[in-house]
Enzyme design. Structure first.
Site, PDB file in Angstrom:
ATOM      1  N   LYS A  11       0.835  -1.203   0.000  1.00  0.00           N
ATOM      2  CA  LYS A  11       0.000   0.000   0.000  1.00  0.00           C
ATOM      3  C   LYS A  11       0.877   1.264   0.000  1.00  0.00           C
ATOM      4  O   LYS A  11       2.073   1.201   0.315  1.00  0.00           O
ATOM      5  CB  LYS A  11      -0.930  -0.033   1.210  1.00  0.00           C
ATOM      6  CG  LYS A  11      -2.003  -1.119   1.110  1.00  0.00           C
ATOM      7  CD  LYS A  11      -2.892  -1.100   2.342  1.00  0.00           C
ATOM      8  CE  LYS A  11      -4.049  -2.064   2.214  1.00  0.00           C
ATOM      9  NZ  LYS A  11      -4.896  -2.048   3.435  1.00  0.00           N
ATOM     10  N   ARG A 111       2.023  -5.428  10.123  1.00  0.00           N
ATOM     11  CA  ARG A 111       1.110  -4.354  10.537  1.00  0.00           C
ATOM     12  C   ARG A 111       1.335  -3.964  12.001  1.00  0.00           C
ATOM     13  O   ARG A 111       1.239  -2.796  12.363  1.00  0.00           O
ATOM     14  CB  ARG A 111      -0.331  -4.795  10.301  1.00  0.00           C
ATOM     15  CG  ARG A 111      -0.688  -4.855   8.807  1.00  0.00           C
ATOM     16  CD  ARG A 111      -1.983  -5.602   8.585  1.00  0.00           C
ATOM     17  NE  ARG A 111      -2.544  -5.377   7.265  1.00  0.00           N
ATOM     18  CZ  ARG A 111      -3.665  -5.953   6.843  1.00  0.00           C
ATOM     19  NH1 ARG A 111      -4.334  -6.785   7.634  1.00  0.00           N
ATOM     20  NH2 ARG A 111      -4.116  -5.705   5.627  1.00  0.00           N
ATOM     21  N   HIS A 128      -1.968  -5.026   1.597  1.00  0.00           N
ATOM     22  CA  HIS A 128      -3.211  -5.777   1.445  1.00  0.00           C
ATOM     23  C   HIS A 128      -2.846  -7.237   1.238  1.00  0.00           C
ATOM     24  O   HIS A 128      -1.876  -7.544   0.537  1.00  0.00           O
ATOM     25  CB  HIS A 128      -3.999  -5.287   0.222  1.00  0.00           C
ATOM     26  CG  HIS A 128      -5.134  -6.206  -0.111  1.00  0.00           C
ATOM     27  ND1 HIS A 128      -6.329  -6.173   0.585  1.00  0.00           N
ATOM     28  CD2 HIS A 128      -5.240  -7.233  -0.990  1.00  0.00           C
ATOM     29  CE1 HIS A 128      -7.121  -7.132   0.117  1.00  0.00           C
ATOM     30  NE2 HIS A 128      -6.485  -7.788  -0.844  1.00  0.00           N
TER      31      HIS A 128
END
Ligand code: TYD
Length: 151
Positions: A11, A111, A128
């Site tokens: 991303k 993340r 993603h």
């Protein structure tokens, strides 16, 4: 065990913060095989199609702006799209990615280590990764033409 393909997008926050190499390194370490890779300009239509299941969510408009690079100054909204293939590829990539909400993502996941929630409550979570076999099949076909993904 099923041999699966899964779509990964680096991303715009991941690209802007120079986390592309680190993300690929983590993906590589799974032992899964990289079978597709290309830079893609994310049109409004592609972004909306990719996230169509979330179209009624309050965060949807900003999600479209985010994936198109508008918050990170990414030229023409481009992202690196990857396909990895192997046993349980979808779950294994989700495990190293971590939970959707960066605050809930386990320490050591991508993340959990590098994601954040902006003051506007947008999740910026670096990558993603397809969530289930139906999504993976739909997403690989959406981002890659037949023949661009190897066996
Ligand atoms: P989703 O498909 O639910 O999660 P995932 O990316 O883990 O498959 O959501 C898509 C993206 O939408 C998510 O990566 C970040 C963004 N998002 C928010 O900004 N706020 C939210 O509350 C949720 C659920 C998602």
């Amino acid at each position: 065990m099923a041999i699966e393909r899964t779509l990964i997008l680096i991303k715009p926050d991941g690209a802007a913060r120079r986390l592309t190499g680190l993300t690929i390194d983590r993906l590589d370490s799974t032992g899964l095989e990289l079978v597709g890779a290309k830079m893609v300009k994310v049109s409004e239509a592609l972004a909306r199609e990719h996230y169509k299941a979330l179209a009624d969510k309050p965060f949807f408009p900003n999600l479209i702006r985010y994936i198109r690079g508008e918050f990170h100054g990414i030229k023409d909204g481009r992202v690196l799209a990857l396909v990895y293939r192997g046993e349980n590829a979808i779950k294994r990539v989700r495990e190293i990615a971590g939970a959707t909400n960066p605050e809930q993502a386990a320490p050591g996941t991508i993340r959990g280590s590098f994601g954040r929630i902006t003051t506007a409550q947008q999740f910026e979570n670096v990558l993603h990764a397809s969530s289930d076999p139906a999504d993976a099949a739909r997403e690989v076909a959406l981002w890659f033409a037949a023949g661009e993904v190897l066996d």
